[in-house]
Design a protein around this motif. Structure first.
Motif, short mmCIF file in Angstrom:
data_model
loop_
_atom_site.label_atom_id
_atom_site.label_comp_id
_atom_site.label_asym_id
_atom_site.label_seq_id
_atom_site.Cartn_x
_atom_site.Cartn_y
_atom_site.Cartn_z
N UNK A 49 0.41 9.91 -3.81
CA UNK A 49 -0.43 10.15 -2.64
C UNK A 49 0.46 10.09 -1.41
N UNK A 50 1.16 11.19 -1.16
CA UNK A 50 2.16 11.21 -0.11
C UNK A 50 1.60 10.96 1.27
N UNK A 51 0.44 11.55 1.56
CA UNK A 51 -0.13 11.39 2.90
C UNK A 51 -0.55 9.95 3.16
N UNK A 52 -1.18 9.34 2.17
CA UNK A 52 -1.59 7.95 2.34
C UNK A 52 -0.36 7.04 2.47
N UNK A 53 0.67 7.33 1.72
CA UNK A 53 1.90 6.55 1.81
C UNK A 53 2.51 6.67 3.20
N UNK A 54 2.49 7.87 3.77
CA UNK A 54 3.03 8.07 5.11
C UNK A 54 2.19 7.38 6.17
N UNK A 55 0.87 7.37 5.97
CA UNK A 55 0.00 6.65 6.91
C UNK A 55 0.33 5.16 6.90
N UNK A 86 0.83 -1.20 0.00
CA UNK A 86 0.00 0.00 0.00
C UNK A 86 0.87 1.25 0.00
N UNK A 87 1.92 1.23 0.80
CA UNK A 87 2.84 2.37 0.84
C UNK A 87 3.46 2.63 -0.53
#
Length: 260
Positions: A115-121, A106-107
């Motif tokens: 999608x930087x924010x989703x990757x960080x999550x 997913x990351x």
């Protein structure tokens, strides 16, 4: 030294997450009509059989029957034996371990879609469960209320405008689409390249080597155990059509959630 690296990675991930927007779309509360608009090829039709074309139907039905026989003769006895001899506590730890490893996909796919924010999550969730959850055996992130983002390479291709292609039933793996079947292969390659367990030597290499036959089989058993479906369990002559329709709906919801 390895523990220090893990703690540093954990602190860094939490810092990045705190700086990002943590407003996560609640997928379970997604409006049903919105999801339906994504899935229906013809919004005015309610007949599931006419919902979308199935040009590979003859091949798919043969594979469906083949999967039924393999499940009945091989997979179900193995899964039932595994559930019988394995304590529930151990089963849960095994499931958590594989789910945690899958978060790295997913990351990566979130990064492919910028999608930087989703990757960080996803990175934060993986780090917390790896450090505080003993290598992913415990799902600490969920208890902390961290979101569960999901992406795969099929959704990445969809992000760039690639259509699903024809519905496809794969041997053993079951229903998918041509685009997503290709995505499965890419995800498998990516998973091998970003296997942080092997790179950081957190465990014995025999345990975390995904090419090891025993771990591959265990992963497959765990995956099948968590799918509450058996071929021909409905005793309906239209079960193939039901499954095709429901999988189309399921994938449509994933595509809609990925766009948020």
């Amino acid at each position: 030294m390895k523990i220090k690296k893990l703690l540093l990675l954990s602190v860094l991930s939490l810092t990045l997450i705190s700086c990002s927007n943590t407003n996560e779309v609640n997928k379970s509360n997604m409006d049903y009509s919105e999801a339906s608009n994504v899935v229906y090829a013809n919004p005015g039709e309610s007949n599931f059989i006419a919902d979308e074309a199935d040009p590979l139907e003859a091949f798919n039905k043969r594979m469906y029957h083949f999967n039924y026989q393999i499940e009945r003769l091989v997979i179900t006895p193995i899964v039932n034996t595994y559930k019988f001899i394995t304590p529930d506590f151990v089963e849960d730890r095994v499931s958590n371990f594989f789910k945690n490893a899958k978060v790295l996909n997913t990351m990566a796919n979130s990064a492919f879609q910028f999608k930087g924010r989703k990757s960080m999550r996803a990175l934060g969730r993986f780090t917390i469960n790896t450090v505080l959850g003993l290598g992913g055996l415990f799902d600490v992130a969920s208890k902390m209320g961290m979101p569960k983002p999901y992406e795969d390479f099929g959704l990445t291709l969809a992000y760039y405008g690639v259509g699903r292609g024809p519905y496809l039933v794969l041997p053993i793996l079951g229903p998918t689409y041509l685009r997503d079947a290709f995505g499965m292969g890419v995800d498998s390659v990516v998973a091998g390249k970003i296997d942080i367990y092997k790179r950081m030597d957190l465990f014995d290499s025999a345990l975390v080597n995904y090419t090891d036959a025993s771990l591959f089989v265990l992963k497959g058993i765990d995956l099948r155990k968590n799918i509450n479906f058996h071929y021909h369990q409905t005793n309906s002559p239209f079960e193939y059509e039901y499954v095709r329709f429901l999988y189309s709906k399921y994938r449509g919801i994933q595509e809609a959630a990925s766009k948020q």
